[in-house]
Design a protein around this motif. Structure first.
Motif, PDB file in Angstrom:
ATOM      1  N   GLU A 184       1.204  -0.677  -8.734  1.00 12.53           N
ATOM      2  CA  GLU A 184       0.031  -0.809  -7.900  1.00 12.53           C
ATOM      3  C   GLU A 184      -0.420  -2.056  -7.448  1.00 12.53           C
ATOM      4  OE1 GLU A 184      -2.040   3.585  -9.229  1.00 12.53           O
ATOM      5  OE2 GLU A 184      -2.727   1.707  -9.966  1.00 12.53           O
ATOM      6  N   CYS A 200      -6.710  -1.389  -0.750  1.00 16.34           N
ATOM      7  CA  CYS A 200      -5.365  -1.934  -0.274  1.00 16.34           C
ATOM      8  C   CYS A 200      -5.469  -2.307   1.068  1.00 16.34           C
ATOM      9  CB  CYS A 200      -4.321  -1.321  -0.612  1.00 16.34           C
ATOM     10  SG  CYS A 200      -2.916  -1.953  -0.524  1.00 16.34           S
ATOM     11  N   TYR A 243      -2.894  -3.076  -4.305  1.00 12.81           N
ATOM     12  CA  TYR A 243      -3.802  -2.415  -4.882  1.00 12.81           C
ATOM     13  C   TYR A 243      -4.895  -2.966  -5.755  1.00 12.81           C
ATOM     14  CZ  TYR A 243      -1.675   1.822  -3.310  1.00 12.81           C
ATOM     15  OH  TYR A 243      -0.841   2.813  -2.479  1.00 12.81           O
ATOM     16  N   CYS A 247       0.889  -1.192  -0.054  1.00 16.06           N
ATOM     17  CA  CYS A 247       0.037  -0.065   0.035  1.00 16.06           C
ATOM     18  C   CYS A 247       0.918   1.316  -0.129  1.00 16.06           C
ATOM     19  CB  CYS A 247      -1.069   0.083   1.136  1.00 16.06           C
ATOM     20  SG  CYS A 247      -2.231  -1.523   1.118  1.00 16.06           S
TER      21      CYS A 247
END
Length: 212
Positions: free
Chosen positions: A116, A74, A121, A50
């Protein structure tokens, strides 16, 4: 006593070395090449869950269009990330709000970037959601989704509410009026700290609109 301890440690070390040398000799005699026990287990993970470093962000493609923020999931919370939406210059204000809202929905439903994704994520917002503006009798800041808000997963609704409420798609008070395409009651949703920290717990708080 300290000298005895040191001597004892040194003696044990000599015995270990001697045993290692003897084992190497036996392996060589059998035609087996002795190898060292590996001690390098590789580098520590470079990505903290995160968290995106400045370097990670810099390596991503710079988006074109109007910069916006959206909220992804997340570690069970909502986390803000950068995106962009395309809105033509000179678009009338009411239509501009709807186009921004649609761009935000598309960004929420899209796959996270590789960086990400590596950091953990994700998104719960389904692909294909569309949004329109108010119908006659609705407050002017109403946004109507192609799927009724209360039928969406709680964390997906939290993503949408917090993203809309933080953008020019919503009103100036940090909340957003949402409904579906039918004439069911509208509700004004808020993005609270509790919503951001636990989006799937109870959904964003809301109140009825137009006497509902």
């Amino acid at each position: 006593m300290p000298d005895v301890h040191i001597r004892g440690s040194r003696a044990r070390g000599i015995r270990v070395l001697a045993a290692t040398g003897a084992l190497a000799g036996l392996l060589a005699g059998c035609g087996i090449r002795a190898t060292q026990v590996p001690t390098d287990f590789g580098p520590a993970p470079s990505m903290v869950p995160c968290e995106l470093s400045v370097t990670d962000i810099a390596t991503q493609t710079t988006p074109s269009g109007m910069p916006v923020d959206v909220f992804l999931l997340c570690s069970g919370a909502l986390v803000r990330v950068n995106r962009s939406v395309e809105v033509a210059e000179g678009t009338e204000e009411a239509q501009r709000r709807v186009r921004v809202a649609q761009g935000l929905l598309d960004a929420l439903a899209g796959d996270p970037t590789d960086v990400e994704d590596e950091a953990g994520y994700s998104t719960a917002v389904p692909a294909g959601l569309t949004v329109t503006g108010p119908t006659p009798g609705d407050p002017e800041d109403t946004l109507r989704l192609s799927t009724a808000p209360d039928t969406l997963p709680k964390d997906a609704l939290a993503q949408i509410v917090c993203t809309f409420a933080d953008s020019t798609a919503a009103g100036d008070n940090g909340s957003v009026v949402l409904g579906g395409t039918s004439a069911e009651s509208l509700r004004r949703y808020e993005c609270t700290p509790e919503t951001e920290s636990s989006p799937g717990a109870g959904g964003p708080p809301s109140t009825g609109v137009n006497g509902s």
